[in-house]
Design a protein around this motif. Structure first.
Motif, PDB file in Angstrom:
ATOM      1  N   SER A 117       0.833  -0.966  -0.292  1.00 33.03           N
ATOM      2  CA  SER A 117       0.204   0.030   0.236  1.00 33.03           C
ATOM      3  C   SER A 117       1.249   1.039   0.414  1.00 33.03           C
ATOM      4  O   SER A 117       0.677   2.297   0.418  1.00 33.03           O
ATOM      5  CB  SER A 117      -1.180  -0.141   0.809  1.00 33.03           C
ATOM      6  OG  SER A 117       0.136  -0.240   2.133  1.00 33.03           O
ATOM      7  N   ASP A 118       1.961   1.030  -0.147  1.00 27.37           N
ATOM      8  CA  ASP A 118       3.324   2.070  -0.153  1.00 27.37           C
ATOM      9  C   ASP A 118       2.812   3.487   1.086  1.00 27.37           C
ATOM     10  O   ASP A 118       2.380   3.985   1.296  1.00 27.37           O
ATOM     11  CB  ASP A 118       3.376   2.854  -1.217  1.00 27.37           C
ATOM     12  CG  ASP A 118       4.666   3.657  -1.574  1.00 27.37           C
ATOM     13  OD1 ASP A 118       5.032   4.046  -0.588  1.00 27.37           O
ATOM     14  OD2 ASP A 118       4.149   5.004  -2.621  1.00 27.37           O
ATOM     15  N   LEU A 119       2.188   2.382   2.522  1.00 28.56           N
ATOM     16  CA  LEU A 119       1.466   2.980   3.870  1.00 28.56           C
ATOM     17  C   LEU A 119       2.601   4.162   3.997  1.00 28.56           C
ATOM     18  O   LEU A 119       2.034   5.396   4.798  1.00 28.56           O
ATOM     19  CB  LEU A 119       1.334   2.332   4.828  1.00 28.56           C
ATOM     20  CG  LEU A 119       0.745   2.217   6.159  1.00 28.56           C
ATOM     21  CD1 LEU A 119      -0.531   3.415   6.300  1.00 28.56           C
ATOM     22  CD2 LEU A 119       0.633   1.481   7.109  1.00 28.56           C
ATOM     23  N   LEU A 120       3.640   3.946   3.949  1.00 29.12           N
ATOM     24  CA  LEU A 120       4.807   4.995   4.733  1.00 29.12           C
ATOM     25  C   LEU A 120       5.146   5.982   3.790  1.00 29.12           C
ATOM     26  O   LEU A 120       4.790   7.134   4.583  1.00 29.12           O
ATOM     27  CB  LEU A 120       6.447   4.392   4.799  1.00 29.12           C
ATOM     28  CG  LEU A 120       6.342   3.020   6.053  1.00 29.12           C
ATOM     29  CD1 LEU A 120       7.638   2.423   6.314  1.00 29.12           C
ATOM     30  CD2 LEU A 120       5.679   3.515   7.825  1.00 29.12           C
ATOM     31  N   ARG A 121       4.927   5.929   2.870  1.00 27.53           N
ATOM     32  CA  ARG A 121       4.772   7.157   2.516  1.00 27.53           C
ATOM     33  C   ARG A 121       3.403   7.710   1.763  1.00 27.53           C
ATOM     34  O   ARG A 121       3.539   9.305   2.302  1.00 27.53           O
ATOM     35  CB  ARG A 121       4.947   6.618   0.788  1.00 27.53           C
ATOM     36  CG  ARG A 121       4.349   8.385  -0.297  1.00 27.53           C
ATOM     37  CD  ARG A 121       6.465   8.803  -0.406  1.00 27.53           C
ATOM     38  NE  ARG A 121       7.219   8.386  -0.583  1.00 27.53           N
ATOM     39  CZ  ARG A 121       8.658   9.544  -0.660  1.00 27.53           C
ATOM     40  NH1 ARG A 121       8.172  10.444  -0.516  1.00 27.53           N
ATOM     41  NH2 ARG A 121       9.387   9.292  -1.128  1.00 27.53           N
ATOM     42  N   HIS A 122       2.494   8.032   2.474  1.00 25.56           N
ATOM     43  CA  HIS A 122       1.458   8.316   2.955  1.00 25.56           C
ATOM     44  C   HIS A 122       1.934   8.909   4.275  1.00 25.56           C
ATOM     45  O   HIS A 122       1.032  10.040   3.801  1.00 25.56           O
ATOM     46  CB  HIS A 122       0.168   7.392   3.021  1.00 25.56           C
ATOM     47  CG  HIS A 122      -1.162   7.792   3.297  1.00 25.56           C
ATOM     48  ND1 HIS A 122      -2.056   8.569   2.627  1.00 25.56           N
ATOM     49  CD2 HIS A 122      -1.419   7.306   4.551  1.00 25.56           C
ATOM     50  CE1 HIS A 122      -2.840   8.906   3.147  1.00 25.56           C
ATOM     51  NE2 HIS A 122      -3.214   8.169   4.632  1.00 25.56           N
ATOM     52  N   GLU A 125       3.928  11.618   4.113  1.00 23.41           N
ATOM     53  CA  GLU A 125       3.451  13.066   3.146  1.00 23.41           C
ATOM     54  C   GLU A 125       1.611  13.597   3.989  1.00 23.41           C
ATOM     55  O   GLU A 125       1.853  14.655   3.849  1.00 23.41           O
ATOM     56  CB  GLU A 125       2.529  12.494   1.898  1.00 23.41           C
ATOM     57  CG  GLU A 125       3.992  12.025   0.884  1.00 23.41           C
ATOM     58  CD  GLU A 125       2.666  11.373  -0.847  1.00 23.41           C
ATOM     59  OE1 GLU A 125       1.526  11.333  -0.688  1.00 23.41           O
ATOM     60  OE2 GLU A 125       3.863  10.963  -1.901  1.00 23.41           O
ATOM     61  N   ALA A 126       1.105  13.151   5.029  1.00 24.84           N
ATOM     62  CA  ALA A 126       0.455  13.211   5.378  1.00 24.84           C
ATOM     63  C   ALA A 126       1.154  14.724   6.845  1.00 24.84           C
ATOM     64  O   ALA A 126       0.468  15.603   7.337  1.00 24.84           O
ATOM     65  CB  ALA A 126      -0.432  12.392   6.585  1.00 24.84           C
ATOM     66  N   THR A 127       2.255  13.972   7.288  1.00 16.67           N
ATOM     67  CA  THR A 127       2.994  15.063   8.139  1.00 16.67           C
ATOM     68  C   THR A 127       3.440  16.446   7.616  1.00 16.67           C
ATOM     69  O   THR A 127       3.413  17.772   8.376  1.00 16.67           O
ATOM     70  CB  THR A 127       4.160  14.716   8.844  1.00 16.67           C
ATOM     71  OG1 THR A 127       5.314  14.009   8.258  1.00 16.67           O
ATOM     72  CG2 THR A 127       3.460  12.972   9.309  1.00 16.67           C
ATOM     73  N   VAL A 128       3.807  16.313   5.827  1.00 15.98           N
ATOM     74  CA  VAL A 128       3.807  16.917   5.165  1.00 15.98           C
ATOM     75  C   VAL A 128       2.335  18.335   5.281  1.00 15.98           C
ATOM     76  O   VAL A 128       2.925  19.525   5.346  1.00 15.98           O
ATOM     77  CB  VAL A 128       4.686  17.270   4.066  1.00 15.98           C
ATOM     78  CG1 VAL A 128       4.923  18.184   3.158  1.00 15.98           C
ATOM     79  CG2 VAL A 128       5.890  16.393   3.855  1.00 15.98           C
ATOM     80  N   GLU A 129       1.655  17.753   4.807  1.00 17.70           N
ATOM     81  CA  GLU A 129       0.515  18.082   4.878  1.00 17.70           C
ATOM     82  C   GLU A 129       0.418  19.090   6.579  1.00 17.70           C
ATOM     83  O   GLU A 129      -0.195  20.080   5.829  1.00 17.70           O
ATOM     84  CB  GLU A 129      -0.540  17.388   4.027  1.00 17.70           C
ATOM     85  CG  GLU A 129      -0.853  17.082   3.544  1.00 17.70           C
ATOM     86  CD  GLU A 129      -1.730  16.469   2.391  1.00 17.70           C
ATOM     87  OE1 GLU A 129      -2.367  15.389   3.573  1.00 17.70           O
ATOM     88  OE2 GLU A 129      -2.355  15.612   1.959  1.00 17.70           O
TER      89      GLU A 129
END
Length: 461
Positions: A117-122, A125-129
């Protein structure tokens, strides 16, 4: 009289875990910024609606965040710490008596649903948001750099590059060897450069045999950071081979991904000389419209006292150089009826002066003392290189040099505070996972420090 400590004999206790976690604890601050709802939505398609409930993936992610935020590198020790530490239990929503997962659970999730699921990338990106929401990102200027992290590989279990081939990797059959085969055409790994390292590690073939300044050679990966220079927020992170070509390619990948994901393109970008190749400067200036505050890689400057190429004036309209004495240096000395004969195709061109002009020139000893005439080469994307050189004369360039140091400070924080001095996981995917988790931890710590909660006011009787 000396007192003695005795174990309490109460049968029941009134214990509130919430009250035992200090208000200023790092995890209490970080808990406000960790996006869990989005993570569940990302993982839902990878679970069946039948069967026994799994271990909560939120618990696994929270434990991994604890490990990186607190610099706990061992997953076995992490399980022990979560079992014993009340603040860790509170952060993981375990209460006092809930069971901590076994350390082997991390591997099952890592090689399964998290990578599918490429969860760690998600999560990253949530922390950047969240940093964007908290106004920690200006989007005006970025900085990019790379740092070497030693891989979990040993010289004693390596083979010379001449004895290595994909068939040897297939015979090894490990997960790291399979990931090496899968990334042979990846621009960040196998396809980054045609040259082969001196040695290849059997345990992790994708790791690069390299040598940093004043150190012995070792196997390593490179973690690449793209940061916003306003508050040092990590906008993107990428794992690559520890070579310059892969690091430059990663900077372009991160810039494209940041604009595609967040809609942010910086006005300027700061980097060191490794990013000053003509191809990269041409890409930044012509294709992306970004001002590069980067030292240009230029081998045309002379150190023997004679005139360098920078002393010659470029005439774009006439496609020629003008020497300090006023003579023209041209590619061609005749007029061609076929325009394709003089068409520029993007290569390196040589501009020559007339022999008669140079022989009669009073400044010949300062220009070409050992040659009959002077010749000057013009590299591809020389117009972008000239623009970059002119940018160095601005006040903004001096400011960018100071701001670029922020990315180096993040690397120092990564290694000294978060203890990422050696990778635990092997293969390109293992390096990506560890670098993503470390960047998540650094952004969360940044949010906790720059956007703390309002102090709780105690009631006064």
């Amino acid at each position: 009289m000396m007192g003695t400590q005795s174990a309490p004999t109460q049968l029941f206790y009134d214990f509130d875990l919430e009250r035992h976690v200090p208000d200023n604890h790092m995890l209490r601050e970080i808990d406000r910024f960790l996006d869990v709802d989005g993570m569940r939505q990302k993982l839902r398609p990878f679970y069946s609606h039948m069967g026994r409930p799994s271990i909560d993936p939120e618990l696994i992610v929270r434990m991994l965040v604890i490990g990186d935020v607190m610099g706990i590198r061992s997953e076995r020790r992490l399980c022990e710490e979560v079992h014993l530490n009340l603040a860790y239990r509170w952060f993981c929503r375990l209460g006092l008596d809930a069971k901590v997962p076994d350390h082997s659970t991390f591997s099952k999730y890592r090689h399964g649903k998290f990578r599918e699921s490429d969860l760690l990338r998600h999560v990253f990106e949530a922390t950047v948001e969240r940093c964007l929401k908290e106004d920690l990102v200006s989007g005006e200027g970025f900085a990019v750099d790379a740092s070497l992290i030693p891989a979990d590989a040993n010289k004693s279990r390596s083979v010379p590059a001449s004895e290595w081939c994909p068939d040897v990797a297939r015979e090894i059959g490990s997960r790291a060897a399979q990931e090496y085969l899968d990334t042979l055409d990846d621009a960040a790994f196998g396809a980054a450069s045609p040259s082969q390292p001196k040695f290849v590690a059997k345990s992790d073939p994708a790791a690069q045999w390299t040598r940093a300044e004043e150190s012995r050679p070792y196997f390593a990966y490179a973690t690449n950071y793209l940061i916003d220079t306003e508050s040092s927020v990590i906008m993107d992170v990428e794992a690559t081979r520890a070579i310059r070509q892969a690091e430059v390619g990663a900077s372009q990948t991160m810039l494209d991904r940041t604009e595609r994901r967040f809609g942010i393109k910086p006005d300027w970008i700061a980097a060191d000389t490794a990013y000053g190749s003509s191809e990269n400067l041409g890409w930044l200036v012509k294709q992306r419209g970004i001002i590069p505050f980067i030292p240009v890689i230029d081998k045309a400057e002379r150190t023997d006292g004679t005139w360098s190429r920078s002393d010659f004036k470029w005439d774009e309209e006439s496609d020629q150089y003008i020497c300090p004495e006023g003579h023209a240096l041209r590619r061609f000395r005749r007029n061609y009826s076929d325009p394709n004969r003089v068409k520029k195709t993007g290569g390196t061109y040589k501009y020559r002066a007339l022999k008669a002009d140079c022989q009669a020139c009073p400044s010949k000893q300062r220009c070409c003392p050992n040659m009959d005439f002077r010749a000057v080469t013009r590299e591809p994307h020389e117009d972008a290189r000239d623009f970059t050189r002119s940018s160095r004369k601005t006040k903004a360039y001096a400011i960018s040099r100071n701001k670029r140091k922020k990315v180096e400070m993040l690397f120092a924080h990564l290694k000294r505070i978060l203890n990422l001095t050696r990778l635990r996981l092997r293969g390109p995917n293992g390096a990506k996972d560890e670098f993503l988790l470390a960047a998540i931890a650094q952004n969360l710590r940044k949010l906790a420090r720059l956007r703390p909660r309002a102090p709780r006011m105690e009631a006064v009787a």
